[in-house]
Design an enzyme around this catalytic site. Sequence first.
Site, PDB file in Angstrom:
ATOM      1  N   ASP A 192       0.826  -1.211   0.000  1.00 38.57           N
ATOM      2  CA  ASP A 192       0.000   0.000   0.000  1.00 38.57           C
ATOM      3  C   ASP A 192       0.861   1.262   0.000  1.00 38.57           C
ATOM      4  OD1 ASP A 192      -2.639   0.654  -0.278  1.00 38.57           O
ATOM      5  OD2 ASP A 192      -2.997   0.984   1.852  1.00 38.57           O
ATOM      6  N   ASP A 236      -9.393  -2.020   2.145  1.00 37.53           N
ATOM      7  CA  ASP A 236      -9.094  -1.433   3.445  1.00 37.53           C
ATOM      8  C   ASP A 236     -10.094  -1.870   4.518  1.00 37.53           C
ATOM      9  OD1 ASP A 236      -6.966  -0.070   2.300  1.00 37.53           O
ATOM     10  OD2 ASP A 236      -8.206   1.644   1.753  1.00 37.53           O
TER      11      ASP A 236
END
Length: 321
Positions: A192, A236
Amino acid sequence: NLTLNILVHSTLLIIIGSVNSVRFMIRDKISRTNWEDDGPIIETVGKAEAYKFPLVGSAMLFSLYVLVKYCGKEVVSGAMIFYFMLIGMESFKGVLNNYTFIGKHKAEDPKSLKYPILLKDVKVFGAELSISKLDIISLVLSATCAILYVLTEHWITNNIMGIVFTLFALENMFLGSFQVGGIMLIGLFFYDIFWVFGTDVMETVAKSINGPIKLLFPKKPLIESPKDLSLLGLGDIIIPGIFVALCLRYDFLRHFNKNTKNRSFEAVNQVFQRVSKPYFWACITGYIVGILTTVFVMIIFQRGQPALLYLVPGCLGSVII
């Protein structure tokens, strides 16, 4: 309030999905003659898969980026919506089965929507195919949401599909152990950070593709342009969520063992409701701290943030402590 909206949606989805992952596991366990049998009927994510998560994710993300650049975002978005409509059928089917009266009926009951009375054991390309009323209902719901989204591009339609996909993933993705969960989270932590801070790939894909790969949250009551919407990627929620679900299953299995006599679903479910859940609530607290930090930093710097940068330390740290 944007922060509260993101917090409530993401946290509730994780809690609901985690609880149903335990109930799914209970149904799996009580279907065996030996509760302690180590041969899982449920397919779990192992070390090999955990190591591959960042690599596979990177390959898929970069492929989407290249397609957006050379084929145009309209083409890619259309293909993605069609793809999500197809997999949405299975997701809607799972959600309907878990959250409505349908789940109370056995699949072999002729009165049940799960009973394959429309087509049964029909051979298609060498494989036997059975279609039930539930399959048709799920396909209709999935297609309706996809068509409405194409026609309106409304954020509510997007979120309906995103929520269904998220719940289905949380209830059906099982990490094999805490070690596997740690490997996966740490790998995706660096994934990420690299794709958000190191390149424009993540931001370009997220903003270019119109499809239920994210949840959208209005920044103000009247939506005039896409800039009036904030987004949270489904990853997420799902990635930390399957780790939270692992914590909840661990809390339950610490108290439920081979000495438990009554193995009916109702009795086992009551045991699950009564037991203390320290790892689960610790991990949920870590997730809440992480998501609040993500939103706070996003507001301060006025740009997208790699949410896993804050969520992974929150979830892993809370369990370790």
